[in-house]
Structure formats: C-alpha cells, structure tokens
Write a protein that holds these residues in place. Sequence first.
Motif, PDB file in Angstrom:
ATOM      1  N   PRO A 157      -4.359 -11.642  -4.908  1.00 22.68           N
ATOM      2  CA  PRO A 157      -3.948 -10.439  -5.641  1.00 22.68           C
ATOM      3  C   PRO A 157      -5.001  -9.346  -5.549  1.00 22.68           C
ATOM      4  O   PRO A 157      -5.608  -8.939  -6.539  1.00 22.68           O
ATOM      5  N   ASP A 158      -5.200  -8.845  -4.354  1.00 26.41           N
ATOM      6  CA  ASP A 158      -6.202  -7.823  -4.118  1.00 26.41           C
ATOM      7  C   ASP A 158      -5.778  -7.020  -2.902  1.00 26.41           C
ATOM      8  O   ASP A 158      -4.997  -7.498  -2.067  1.00 26.41           O
ATOM      9  N   GLY A 192      -4.110  -9.586   1.344  1.00 26.48           N
ATOM     10  CA  GLY A 192      -3.809  -9.001   0.051  1.00 26.48           C
ATOM     11  C   GLY A 192      -2.308  -8.864  -0.143  1.00 26.48           C
ATOM     12  O   GLY A 192      -1.617  -8.277   0.691  1.00 26.48           O
ATOM     13  N   SER A 193      -1.799  -9.413  -1.229  1.00 24.20           N
ATOM     14  CA  SER A 193      -0.350  -9.406  -1.436  1.00 24.20           C
ATOM     15  C   SER A 193       0.235  -7.997  -1.538  1.00 24.20           C
ATOM     16  O   SER A 193       1.369  -7.780  -1.091  1.00 24.20           O
ATOM     17  N   PRO A 194      -0.462  -6.984  -2.121  1.00 25.60           N
ATOM     18  CA  PRO A 194       0.148  -5.646  -2.121  1.00 25.60           C
ATOM     19  C   PRO A 194       0.450  -5.119  -0.730  1.00 25.60           C
ATOM     20  O   PRO A 194       1.380  -4.322  -0.562  1.00 25.60           O
ATOM     21  N   PHE A 195      -0.322  -5.552   0.272  1.00 24.83           N
ATOM     22  CA  PHE A 195      -0.046  -5.102   1.633  1.00 24.83           C
ATOM     23  C   PHE A 195       1.329  -5.571   2.101  1.00 24.83           C
ATOM     24  O   PHE A 195       2.047  -4.837   2.784  1.00 24.83           O
ATOM     25  N   LEU A 196       1.687  -6.797   1.754  1.00 23.51           N
ATOM     26  CA  LEU A 196       2.956  -7.340   2.232  1.00 23.51           C
ATOM     27  C   LEU A 196       4.141  -6.572   1.651  1.00 23.51           C
ATOM     28  O   LEU A 196       5.173  -6.423   2.324  1.00 23.51           O
ATOM     29  N   GLY A 253       4.999  -3.288  11.160  1.00 20.38           N
ATOM     30  CA  GLY A 253       4.071  -2.764  12.161  1.00 20.38           C
ATOM     31  C   GLY A 253       2.740  -2.366  11.561  1.00 20.38           C
ATOM     32  O   GLY A 253       1.682  -2.568  12.170  1.00 20.38           O
ATOM     33  N   GLU A 254       2.767  -1.796  10.372  1.00 20.71           N
ATOM     34  CA  GLU A 254       1.513  -1.408   9.722  1.00 20.71           C
ATOM     35  C   GLU A 254       0.680  -2.631   9.357  1.00 20.71           C
ATOM     36  O   GLU A 254      -0.552  -2.621   9.520  1.00 20.71           O
ATOM     37  N   LEU A 255       1.327  -3.672   8.865  1.00 23.01           N
ATOM     38  CA  LEU A 255       0.580  -4.890   8.527  1.00 23.01           C
ATOM     39  C   LEU A 255      -0.039  -5.500   9.776  1.00 23.01           C
ATOM     40  O   LEU A 255      -1.193  -5.958   9.752  1.00 23.01           O
ATOM     41  N   VAL A 296      -3.505   1.682   3.230  1.00 23.85           N
ATOM     42  CA  VAL A 296      -4.440   0.775   2.558  1.00 23.85           C
ATOM     43  C   VAL A 296      -5.024   1.451   1.323  1.00 23.85           C
ATOM     44  O   VAL A 296      -5.051   0.885   0.220  1.00 23.85           O
ATOM     45  N   GLY A 297      -5.499   2.676   1.482  1.00 21.94           N
ATOM     46  CA  GLY A 297      -6.044   3.391   0.333  1.00 21.94           C
ATOM     47  C   GLY A 297      -5.006   3.682  -0.728  1.00 21.94           C
ATOM     48  O   GLY A 297      -5.280   3.585  -1.928  1.00 21.94           O
TER      49      GLY A 297
END
Length: 680
Positions: free
Chosen positions: A126-127, A171-175, A181-183, A280-281
């Motif tokens: 969770p980060d 990091g789960s927020p990324f998913l 494509g971004e991931l 990401v930011g």
Amino acid sequence: MTGIGGGVELGAQAARSRALAVLRVRSRALAVALLPAAVAVILLAGGSTGHLVGGGWDAARWAVSVLALLVLAATAAVALVVARARPAVTPTVAVAEESAPDLYRMVRDLADRLDVPAPSAIALTPDCDSWLEDRTHPAHGPPPARDQDDLSDPVGPARRRSAAAPVLVIGSPFLWWMRVGELRAVLAPVVAGTGPAAHPDIAAARRFIRGLDAAVAATSTDGRGPLARAARGGIGRVSRLLLRGCRVHAAEMERGVAAAAAERAQAVDYGLRIVAQEQVGLAYAGWDRLLTRVALPAWRMGRWPSRLDVGVVAALTELSRRDRLAEGFASRLGERPACDLLEEPGLMDEAVSLLAARLFHGGPAETGPDWAPVGWEEYPEEVVDRAWRTDAARLHRVLDTLGVRRAAEGAAPGTDGPTLSRVLDHLTTTPAEAPVPARDPAADADPDATPDPDATPGTAHHATPGTGTATPDDQATSDPQAATASDPSDPQAATTPGPQPLTTPDDQPADAPAAPGSADHSDDGNGTEDDDDDLAGTTPRGAALAAGLSAQLAREEARTQALASGTAPPPPGTTTGPAATGTALWDDRALPLLPLQPPRTGREILTAHITAMVCCAAMDTAGATPGLDWLDGPTLLVDGARRPDLALHVRSLVETGDPAPLRAWLSDLGVRPEKPVRLV
C-alpha cells in the motif's frame, strides 16, 4: 544501442567494484579476528620444534592462546548472529501466479526483452513505489497460511529455478490508476535491476550488509541479564563498526546498480515512461490525500475502507474535474487499467486496504465487531455521522466537567439537552473579557519581569493528560495557555488532519483528519511554548475548553490502547507514548509501523469539536446530510452542495469569542441552535 550497452556495462562495472570493496571489508575483519589464532599457532609450533623455549615463551603461548580462543569465540558469536538474524521485510500482500497470470506474463515478457532474470514472485504494497526485495534468507521461508504480511512462495519447479531472484513489489495505487502500458513502462527499470542482482559479488555484498543490519536490530533489544546485555552490546558495536566501514561502498554499489538498470530499461517504452512518471507523482498525491483525509477518520471509528485503491481513482478523477491542469488525465480512463491484469481485483484491493490500515493505523489483522470493513456508499453514515456525533458528545462531557449549565436561565422547557447554544454561549466573550494576548519572547526571557497579578499562584504550565480538568473558577483565573496539554510538536511543521467537514481558505484544510489524543502525550516541557503560542490570541474560555478536550482525548486513547493490549490503563499523569521500545524492525506487534497521526494543537482540537457540533445541529434541525469529498474527506452537504464558509465562522468564534458570524450563518441555513441534538 551501443551507447546504451556501454552505459549498462559502466554501471555494472562500478557496482561490481564497490561490491568487491564491501567484501574486502568483510575479509579484513575476518583477518583481524584470525590474527591472534595465527600468532598462537606460530608460538605453539615454535615450542613443539624446540625453537621458542623458556619461561617467557611459555607464558606468551598461554596468554596468546587464551586470547585467540576468546577472539575466535567472539567472532563465531558475531558470525552466527549475522547469519541467523532475520533481515527486515516489507509487509506486503502476496500475488499468486494463478490469481494474476496476465501480470506475471507481462513481467516475464518485460524481463525477456531486457535480457535479465525474471523476478521470482510479485507482491503488492500500500504505497506509491515499486522495488525489488531479496527474500532468499532462510528465515524468510514459506510463510504461514494466515500470514498476509509475507509473500507466499509459488509452487512447483519454477520457484526452484528462480529461487535466487528477488521479489517484485508493486505499489497497489499504480495498478488501479495507471494503464497497462504505463505500468509496463514504470516497471521496466525496476525489473532491469534483477540483472545486476544476479551477479555473485553484488549478491554476496548485499547479503553481508543485510545481515549486519539485521544483527544491529537484533542486538538492540534488552537482554534478560547482565551477561546477555553485555554480549548483545558487544555484537552490536562490532556490527555497527562494520556497517560504517561498508556505508560508502554500499551506497555507491546501489547507485551503480540503479544506473545500469536505468540504462538497460531505455530500450523498452522509453517515451511512454516519461509520460508515466507524471502519473507516478499524481498517484502519490492522491494516495496521500486519500489516507490522511478519508481513511484515517474511518480507521479511528473502528471501520476500514475496503476499496482504498478504487478511492484513489475516484479522488484523482475528482481532481481532474476541479483542476484545469489535470483535465487531460480523465481521458486516460477509457484505456485498459492495469488492475485488469488481476483475476479478482476486488479481493486484492480489500487485502491491500486491510494491510494499509494495519501499517498506518495499527488495526488488527482480522475483522471483528469493533474493526469492520466499510464501503464507500456507507461511509457518510458509518464514519462521518458517527465521528461528528462522537466529537459533539465529548465536547458536552467536557462542558459538564467545567460546570457549564445545560440551559440558560429562563430557557424554554425541553432545551436542557446537548444544544449548540450551550457551546456558543459559553465561548462568547463578554466586554470584561478579552482574547489572550500573544506571548512576548522578550518578557519570557527576562527573569525580572513583573508577574501577572491575575495569575493564580502555583499554576502549572505543564498540564498532563489524564490529570483531570480544572474547576471553572481555576480555569477563569489561571493562564489559559498553561492549561493546554498537547504534544511537543511544531504546529506549523506537521500536517494536522481532523474529522472536520469543511475546508478553510488557509493552507491547512479544516476537514483533514487528525488523531484523537495524539496531541496530549507530552509532559516534558518541550512543547509548552509551542502550545502557548498556538493558543495565543484565543479567549480564556476557549483555551480552558481546549485543555479539557485534550485531556479527555488522551484518557480515551490510553483506555483504548490498554484494552487492545490487555493491560490496565496507565495512572493519571502517565505519558502514553507509542509502541514499547525494544521491538524488532517490521515486527507486526509494533504496529503502526508508519503512523499517519500527526499531533493536533489545542486550537485545532477545539475547532474540530465545535465544527462537529455545528454539523450535528445542521443535520438534526435543518436537514443537512453528511457527505464524503474524495479530496477533503468528511463534509457537510446542504441541499446536496458543500458550504465551504463554515470554517471561517468557527475560527472567528474560537479566536475572538464573537459568535455573530456563526449565528448569522446558522440563521441563513435555518439551523436552530437551541434545539437538542442526537449524540453517540
């Protein structure tokens, strides 16, 4: 490609040279430890061959032999602790291959394109970050079936072939926020790091450093006796000495590994990675806002939002609608989200949300009557409404302690319940009263300054949580600044969230969640000046009420912690600090590991409780409803719209004791402050 290959080779060579420097530190330490044994062997060999004979040589042989045995025993003890100490592991949620085959397939394809080994497994945290984590230590073996803080090993021969490869932590927020494509572009430099990690010298250097770090953590706990404490202290000093010797080389080694991985990753989706870094930011800002403004009030009420990652998407989508700079981000939502790579994203989101509650708040690992999940649809009623009514009830309990009358003289029958008028009348400043003037540093520094003739003799300037609240007479005659009991922290240096419904026009919003009682843990005098400065400019009654609320919050928090730990609550006046010292790093018994509960000042606590009381009166007498704002947390809705001007009027009442602006606001909405409200 030639330039890229050259950059990769240079970074890898620099990392390997630094790794060898780390290993040389280990070799030199071993050589120093073996030196007495080598001298003892020489002396014994000389005596057995008749070359080194005589009384002096015999004494030297005995002395050096004893010293060699002691040094060897100490070396063996240090080596055993370094080898057996469990390195710190980030608590994560395991992602089994059968639950995310598409994600594993994407990562392996990315590793093939980068020509590096694939990670051994994938885990979520969770980060808003991603990294590689080595979990090949024997102490990190197969975790228990119910352990959600460690990664469960994939079964079959695939794991045996890639057992030395690190684990990819995402990091789960990324998913949930990023597209596929971004991931992929963001993970490319991370996955490329498995190449340098597979080099034997770099892997050995990392194991040695992790072992030393774990040994320092293991020896930092108190021993059971003087001998154990002495042994732990000696091993800890040796481990710290070796760590200091490796510090520079280890840092440069990691820089070289990162440079090599970044150069290698340029061959894969480099252009898309530049765009993905913007996400990401943005995801980090949305995640931090969601945790501090939305999740914390729910955690404090014994509820944990079970869809935090979905909330990030909602918060960032709301931001795109409010901020013209973020308008382009909403168009991305039509593309395939990265969470589609999971077979059951809802279950994974729930597991990550529970882990976030444990890490950032210290909640239990399993649900129960006092720790239940809450959906976003139930959030306004289950969290916002309960939080406001709980704060309002606490406010009236403190007023009872101060001896404030329930109803004014001549009031109509049936108005002796908890009313907003009681609060407004108590905080209203009469002409004979005036706000507390700001402190004069020059006068504070002058020991010969004339004392205040109105101050009560013997008034303590270090009110301790749990010591009770002063009587109304004492509060009226004592310095209200001395009655505060708040945490020794700079109120301007920390974010001070609180369960307040509306935002202020200042930098600090009024609805940012704040930790109940987190401002009441200091009795060492370090924060008294900051507390006095915070209440400077407020009214004497407001300062006294803030002190009572702070003390009440501290007692409630101490009682809650005592019930959770199964111990008796501390006696009045005892400082309630965080987890006990001596716990190991990343020990789940020391949760929260990353608390998001910055201390609140007395003024902020008072403002939050008055705002909660106003919201309760608006809901019970004017038809207002509790709501959830994805960016600001709990909010008051009047006819379905927010009223962002409430905070200004509450602040005017707290600072000047003038209730006229707030009464006008209440009259405009049709709120009847003389009517009792429903409390928890």
